[in-house]
Design a protein around this motif. Structure first.
Motif, PDB file in Angstrom:
ATOM      1  N   PRO A 180       0.827  -1.211   0.000  1.00  0.00           N
ATOM      2  CA  PRO A 180       0.000   0.000   0.000  1.00  0.00           C
ATOM      3  C   PRO A 180       0.863   1.265   0.000  1.00  0.00           C
ATOM      4  O   PRO A 180       1.830   1.361   0.753  1.00  0.00           O
ATOM      5  N   GLN A 181       0.532   2.163  -0.875  1.00  0.00           N
ATOM      6  CA  GLN A 181       1.296   3.401  -1.019  1.00  0.00           C
ATOM      7  C   GLN A 181       0.617   4.531  -0.255  1.00  0.00           C
ATOM      8  O   GLN A 181      -0.586   4.726  -0.387  1.00  0.00           O
ATOM      9  N   PRO A 182       1.381   5.283   0.524  1.00  0.00           N
ATOM     10  CA  PRO A 182       0.788   6.431   1.208  1.00  0.00           C
ATOM     11  C   PRO A 182       0.427   7.533   0.214  1.00  0.00           C
ATOM     12  O   PRO A 182       0.908   7.548  -0.922  1.00  0.00           O
ATOM     13  N   ASN A 183      -0.425   8.407   0.665  1.00  0.00           N
ATOM     14  CA  ASN A 183      -0.846   9.575  -0.116  1.00  0.00           C
ATOM     15  C   ASN A 183      -1.559   9.222  -1.414  1.00  0.00           C
ATOM     16  O   ASN A 183      -1.493   9.967  -2.387  1.00  0.00           O
ATOM     17  N   GLN A 184      -2.230   8.075  -1.423  1.00  0.00           N
ATOM     18  CA  GLN A 184      -3.077   7.680  -2.547  1.00  0.00           C
ATOM     19  C   GLN A 184      -4.448   7.274  -2.000  1.00  0.00           C
ATOM     20  O   GLN A 184      -4.863   6.117  -2.109  1.00  0.00           O
ATOM     21  N   PRO A 185      -5.157   8.231  -1.399  1.00  0.00           N
ATOM     22  CA  PRO A 185      -6.411   7.879  -0.736  1.00  0.00           C
ATOM     23  C   PRO A 185      -7.477   7.319  -1.680  1.00  0.00           C
ATOM     24  O   PRO A 185      -8.268   6.473  -1.270  1.00  0.00           O
ATOM     25  N   ALA A 186      -7.501   7.748  -2.938  1.00  0.00           N
ATOM     26  CA  ALA A 186      -8.502   7.217  -3.870  1.00  0.00           C
ATOM     27  C   ALA A 186      -8.250   5.735  -4.134  1.00  0.00           C
ATOM     28  O   ALA A 186      -9.185   4.930  -4.147  1.00  0.00           O
ATOM     29  N   ALA A 187      -6.992   5.354  -4.315  1.00  0.00           N
ATOM     30  CA  ALA A 187      -6.661   3.936  -4.527  1.00  0.00           C
ATOM     31  C   ALA A 187      -7.006   3.119  -3.290  1.00  0.00           C
ATOM     32  O   ALA A 187      -7.532   2.001  -3.393  1.00  0.00           O
ATOM     33  N   ALA A 188      -6.729   3.655  -2.113  1.00  0.00           N
ATOM     34  CA  ALA A 188      -7.064   2.946  -0.875  1.00  0.00           C
ATOM     35  C   ALA A 188      -8.574   2.795  -0.734  1.00  0.00           C
ATOM     36  O   ALA A 188      -9.063   1.723  -0.351  1.00  0.00           O
ATOM     37  N   ALA A 189      -9.320   3.837  -1.063  1.00  0.00           N
ATOM     38  CA  ALA A 189     -10.778   3.770  -0.974  1.00  0.00           C
ATOM     39  C   ALA A 189     -11.325   2.693  -1.907  1.00  0.00           C
ATOM     40  O   ALA A 189     -12.204   1.911  -1.524  1.00  0.00           O
ATOM     41  N   ARG A 190     -10.786   2.627  -3.135  1.00  0.00           N
ATOM     42  CA  ARG A 190     -11.242   1.591  -4.076  1.00  0.00           C
ATOM     43  C   ARG A 190     -10.906   0.196  -3.558  1.00  0.00           C
ATOM     44  O   ARG A 190     -11.740  -0.711  -3.609  1.00  0.00           O
ATOM     45  N   ALA A 191      -9.702   0.006  -3.048  1.00  0.00           N
ATOM     46  CA  ALA A 191      -9.296  -1.320  -2.562  1.00  0.00           C
ATOM     47  C   ALA A 191     -10.150  -1.754  -1.376  1.00  0.00           C
ATOM     48  O   ALA A 191     -10.546  -2.919  -1.286  1.00  0.00           O
ATOM     49  N   ILE A 192     -10.456  -0.838  -0.486  1.00  0.00           N
ATOM     50  CA  ILE A 192     -11.268  -1.206   0.684  1.00  0.00           C
ATOM     51  C   ILE A 192     -12.712  -1.434   0.274  1.00  0.00           C
ATOM     52  O   ILE A 192     -13.378  -2.327   0.804  1.00  0.00           O
ATOM     53  N   ALA A 222      -2.928   7.191   4.641  1.00  0.00           N
ATOM     54  CA  ALA A 222      -1.944   6.303   5.285  1.00  0.00           C
ATOM     55  C   ALA A 222      -2.665   4.962   5.405  1.00  0.00           C
ATOM     56  O   ALA A 222      -3.194   4.621   6.457  1.00  0.00           O
ATOM     57  N   PRO A 223      -2.738   4.208   4.301  1.00  0.00           N
ATOM     58  CA  PRO A 223      -3.619   3.034   4.239  1.00  0.00           C
ATOM     59  C   PRO A 223      -3.384   2.062   5.385  1.00  0.00           C
ATOM     60  O   PRO A 223      -2.258   1.849   5.816  1.00  0.00           O
ATOM     61  N   PRO A 224      -4.475   1.496   5.870  1.00  0.00           N
ATOM     62  CA  PRO A 224      -4.350   0.538   6.963  1.00  0.00           C
ATOM     63  C   PRO A 224      -3.594  -0.703   6.522  1.00  0.00           C
ATOM     64  O   PRO A 224      -3.646  -1.102   5.358  1.00  0.00           O
ATOM     65  N   GLN A 225      -2.886  -1.289   7.449  1.00  0.00           N
ATOM     66  CA  GLN A 225      -2.229  -2.570   7.201  1.00  0.00           C
ATOM     67  C   GLN A 225      -3.270  -3.657   7.437  1.00  0.00           C
ATOM     68  O   GLN A 225      -3.727  -3.832   8.557  1.00  0.00           O
ATOM     69  N   VAL A 226      -3.662  -4.329   6.393  1.00  0.00           N
ATOM     70  CA  VAL A 226      -4.630  -5.416   6.490  1.00  0.00           C
ATOM     71  C   VAL A 226      -3.829  -6.692   6.288  1.00  0.00           C
ATOM     72  O   VAL A 226      -3.595  -7.130   5.170  1.00  0.00           O
ATOM     73  N   ARG A 227      -3.374  -7.222   7.400  1.00  0.00           N
ATOM     74  CA  ARG A 227      -2.369  -8.288   7.407  1.00  0.00           C
ATOM     75  C   ARG A 227      -2.772  -9.572   6.691  1.00  0.00           C
ATOM     76  O   ARG A 227      -1.965 -10.169   6.011  1.00  0.00           O
ATOM     77  N   ASP A 228      -3.993  -9.989   6.863  1.00  0.00           N
ATOM     78  CA  ASP A 228      -4.364 -11.334   6.436  1.00  0.00           C
ATOM     79  C   ASP A 228      -4.988 -11.431   5.052  1.00  0.00           C
ATOM     80  O   ASP A 228      -5.319 -12.524   4.618  1.00  0.00           O
ATOM     81  N   VAL A 229      -5.157 -10.324   4.352  1.00  0.00           N
ATOM     82  CA  VAL A 229      -5.899 -10.380   3.104  1.00  0.00           C
ATOM     83  C   VAL A 229      -5.195 -11.228   2.043  1.00  0.00           C
ATOM     84  O   VAL A 229      -5.848 -11.971   1.310  1.00  0.00           O
ATOM     85  N   MET A 230      -3.862 -11.175   1.949  1.00  0.00           N
ATOM     86  CA  MET A 230      -3.169 -11.981   0.944  1.00  0.00           C
ATOM     87  C   MET A 230      -3.299 -13.479   1.249  1.00  0.00           C
ATOM     88  O   MET A 230      -3.606 -14.271   0.365  1.00  0.00           O
ATOM     89  N   GLY A 231      -3.115 -13.852   2.503  1.00  0.00           N
ATOM     90  CA  GLY A 231      -3.257 -15.256   2.883  1.00  0.00           C
ATOM     91  C   GLY A 231      -4.674 -15.754   2.698  1.00  0.00           C
ATOM     92  O   GLY A 231      -4.890 -16.889   2.278  1.00  0.00           O
ATOM     93  N   ALA A 232      -5.651 -14.902   3.013  1.00  0.00           N
ATOM     94  CA  ALA A 232      -7.052 -15.290   2.848  1.00  0.00           C
ATOM     95  C   ALA A 232      -7.375 -15.534   1.380  1.00  0.00           C
ATOM     96  O   ALA A 232      -8.004 -16.533   1.028  1.00  0.00           O
ATOM     97  N   TYR A 233      -6.920 -14.639   0.516  1.00  0.00           N
ATOM     98  CA  TYR A 233      -7.187 -14.800  -0.911  1.00  0.00           C
ATOM     99  C   TYR A 233      -6.497 -16.056  -1.449  1.00  0.00           C
ATOM    100  O   TYR A 233      -7.099 -16.823  -2.207  1.00  0.00           O
ATOM    101  N   GLU A 234      -5.263 -16.275  -1.039  1.00  0.00           N
ATOM    102  CA  GLU A 234      -4.546 -17.493  -1.462  1.00  0.00           C
ATOM    103  C   GLU A 234      -5.304 -18.746  -1.027  1.00  0.00           C
ATOM    104  O   GLU A 234      -5.428 -19.700  -1.793  1.00  0.00           O
ATOM    105  N   ARG A 241     -12.268  -1.637   8.451  1.00  0.00           N
ATOM    106  CA  ARG A 241     -13.318  -0.800   9.034  1.00  0.00           C
ATOM    107  C   ARG A 241     -12.840  -0.124  10.316  1.00  0.00           C
ATOM    108  O   ARG A 241     -13.094   1.069  10.515  1.00  0.00           O
ATOM    109  N   ARG A 242     -12.172  -0.884  11.186  1.00  0.00           N
ATOM    110  CA  ARG A 242     -11.666  -0.278  12.435  1.00  0.00           C
ATOM    111  C   ARG A 242     -10.693   0.856  12.122  1.00  0.00           C
ATOM    112  O   ARG A 242     -10.735   1.903  12.755  1.00  0.00           O
ATOM    113  N   ALA A 243      -9.828   0.648  11.149  1.00  0.00           N
ATOM    114  CA  ALA A 243      -8.838   1.670  10.805  1.00  0.00           C
ATOM    115  C   ALA A 243      -9.496   2.951  10.291  1.00  0.00           C
ATOM    116  O   ALA A 243      -8.961   4.035  10.494  1.00  0.00           O
ATOM    117  N   LEU A 244     -10.648   2.828   9.652  1.00  0.00           N
ATOM    118  CA  LEU A 244     -11.338   3.997   9.107  1.00  0.00           C
ATOM    119  C   LEU A 244     -12.460   4.494  10.020  1.00  0.00           C
ATOM    120  O   LEU A 244     -13.154   5.459   9.677  1.00  0.00           O
TER     121      LEU A 244
END
Length: 179
Positions: A53-65, A155-167, A100-103
């Motif tokens: 996740p890249q900082p200062n890209q709130p639109a990309a973070a909003a789309r991903a979430i 400052a996008p939240p760190q969503v730790r488990d999303v990659m493992g969940a998708y895999e 959700r908690r992060a936002l």
């Protein structure tokens, strides 16, 4: 033992009634390649964002979430994914709650309202339209308000488990799905 045909008929009708409508992703949220196999395409988009996740890209973070929210609402009700990995399904749900908690989004907020709000916020951020941003993020769903929500998206939240969940989801054979 007495039979209650009216009660049996009511229970049967309830069992056949859909459990709610599937959420939709507003135009411009999911990648164009996600249309023929949306779960896989959206999942790739989400993991791609959260991998780095890249900082200062709130639109990309909003789309991903918004996409993560869609996955969390869609997968449990999608018949093609009913045999999916419980670890993957639970991981997607946990990732949703982390985001959700992060936002500051309440757990009780309807998924479609969160999806629509974040998608609208992404469009408003891209257009630099503050009025549209305020409309997209109503305090009933986004209690921190538009400015604080965008600050947190920057400052996008760190969503730790999303990659493992998708895999976990894509490594288990899914009814009618091809990879």
């Amino acid at each position: 033992m007495r039979s209650h045909p009216a009660l049996a008929l009511l229970l049967l009708a309830a069992a056949c009634t859909p459990q709610g409508t599937s959420p939709t992703l507003p135009q411009g949220v999911a990648a164009p390649g996600a249309t023929n196999r949306p779960v896989l395409g959206v999942g790739r988009e989400v993991t791609s964002f959260f991998r780095n996740p890249q900082p200062n890209q709130p639109a990309a973070a909003a789309r991903a979430i918004a996409e993560l929210e869609w996955l969390a609402d869609n997968l449990p009700n999608n018949p093609r994914w009913q045999n999916a990995s419980a670890v993957g399904l639970n991981g997607i749900q946990q990732s949703r709650w982390e985001a959700r908690r992060a936002l500051g989004i309440p757990e009780r907020a309807p998924g479609q309202a969160v999806i629509n709000g974040l998608a609208g916020a992404a469009r408003a951020i891209d257009a630099n339209d503050q009025a549209a941003l305020a409309r997209a993020l109503p305090r009933g769903t986004f209690p921190l308000g538009a400015q604080e929500t965008v600050r947190r998206l920057s400052a996008p939240p760190q969503v730790r488990d999303v990659m493992g969940a998708y895999e976990a989801l894509i490594t288990v054979p899914v009814m009618g799905a091809t990879h």
